[in-house]
Design an enzyme around this catalytic site. Structure first.
Site, PDB file in Angstrom:
ATOM      1  CG  ASP A  37      -1.915  -1.108   1.242  1.00  0.00           C
ATOM      2  OD1 ASP A  37      -1.968  -1.858   2.224  1.00  0.00           O
ATOM      3  OD2 ASP A  37      -2.629  -1.223   0.243  1.00  0.00           O
ATOM      4  CG  ASP A 177      -7.355  -3.227  -0.324  1.00  0.00           C
ATOM      5  OD1 ASP A 177      -6.474  -2.485  -0.795  1.00  0.00           O
ATOM      6  OD2 ASP A 177      -7.353  -3.635   0.842  1.00  0.00           O
TER       7      ASP A 177
HETATM    8  C1  DX5 Z   1      -6.225   0.652   2.938  1.00  0.00           C
HETATM    9  C2  DX5 Z   1      -5.382  -0.367   2.239  1.00  0.00           C
HETATM   10  C3  DX5 Z   1      -5.762  -1.774   2.564  1.00  0.00           C
HETATM   11  C4  DX5 Z   1      -5.679  -2.117   4.025  1.00  0.00           C
HETATM   12  C5  DX5 Z   1      -6.380  -3.435   4.265  1.00  0.00           C
HETATM   13  O1  DX5 Z   1      -6.120   1.863   2.301  1.00  0.00           O
HETATM   14  O2  DX5 Z   1      -5.457  -0.175   0.842  1.00  0.00           O
HETATM   15  O3  DX5 Z   1      -4.944  -2.669   1.838  1.00  0.00           O
HETATM   16  O4  DX5 Z   1      -4.370  -2.192   4.427  1.00  0.00           O
HETATM   17  O5  DX5 Z   1      -6.389  -3.702   5.619  1.00  0.00           O
HETATM   18  P1  DX5 Z   1      -7.626  -4.435   6.314  1.00  0.00           P
HETATM   19  O6  DX5 Z   1      -7.709  -5.794   5.692  1.00  0.00           O
HETATM   20  O7  DX5 Z   1      -7.205  -4.466   7.745  1.00  0.00           O
HETATM   21  O8  DX5 Z   1      -8.840  -3.616   6.074  1.00  0.00           O
END
Ligand code: DX5
Length: 226
Positions: A37, A177
């Site tokens: 990310d 996501d």
């Molecule tokens: C948020 C990111 C995601 C996040 C997902 O902006 O793009 O990839 O890290 O984390 P969880 O699965 O905890 O929602």
């Protein structure tokens, strides 16, 4: 047979002081790809890491790496993510004035390209570039942080996108996501997604990474339409 399911960790919850070991542990746990990310503090209210960090951990795993670029004006640095070892670079539809051009640049660099949609962005915003991409990412949270709640309101959008791709004969994977975990992954799979990003759900499983990956995969495979 439904579309192939991919379980893709976000490394956001990982221990950044040991990121090389962490990506090796994720691969050992059976993940299919690993997502980084990338946040610039402008497109989203958070800052994570640059291409040098990804390049540093690239030798610690062989699974494909993907960079989700939550950055404004990504064009000047698109080559850096490919040089760092990302097989797939995902550009947000909202991040660039000339999306068609940005997507083309990534392909010219020899990498696969994806387009990401924030929750408020309609499918219609990308209907004229779907023939240019290798996958589509539908955000199921507003990007910027891990540990947020999954937005069930994105279900109809995923279904609309899958129907549009099928009508156009475009064999593309749909990645989701944000808030993906044991109680939400089936909803996204039934809607038409087949690649699943998970951050906190992998790292908070008391039975460990391997169990978390196997459990999410089993739930998704049971829900993906045949
Ligand atoms: C948020 C990111 C995601 C996040 C997902 O902006 O793009 O990839 O890290 O984390 P969880 O699965 O905890 O929602």
């Amino acid at each position: 047979m439904g579309r192939p399911v991919c379980i893709v960790p976000s490394v956001l919850p990982a221990d950044f002081a040991r990121l090389g070991e962490e990506v090796a542990a994720l691969q050992a746990a059976g993940v299919d790809r690993i997502q980084f990310d990338v946040m610039d503090g402008s497109f989203v209210p958070n800052i994570t890491f640059g291409p040098d960090v990804i390049a540093a951990v690239r030798p610690h795993a062989t699974v494909p790496f993907e960079a989700q670029l939550m950055v404004h004006n990504p064009d000047p640095m698109l080559g850096r993510w490919v040089e760092a070892g990302c097989e797939l670079v995902i550009v947000h539809a909202e991040s660039t004035t000339h999306l068609h051009r940005s997507l083309g640049i990534v392909h010219e660099l020899g990498a696969e390209v994806g387009v990401a949609l924030n929750p408020a962005t309609p499918v219609s915003a990308v209907e004229h570039i779907l023939d240019l991409v290798d996958m589509v990412l539908v955000m199921t949270v507003n990007p910027g942080f891990g540990g947020q709640d999954y937005l069930p309101s994105m279900g109809p959008k995923i279904t609309e996108l899958r129907a549009l791709l099928d009508r156009r004969g475009l064999d593309l994977d749909i990645e989701v996501d944000g808030g993906i975990g044991p109680t939400t992954i089936a909803h996204a799979a039934e809607a038409g997604a087949n690649w699943f990003i998970a951050g906190s759900a992998l790292y908070r499983d008391p039975e460990g990474l391997q169990h978390a990956v196997d459990d999410l995969r089993a739930r998704a495979e049971a829900a993906v339409p045949a």
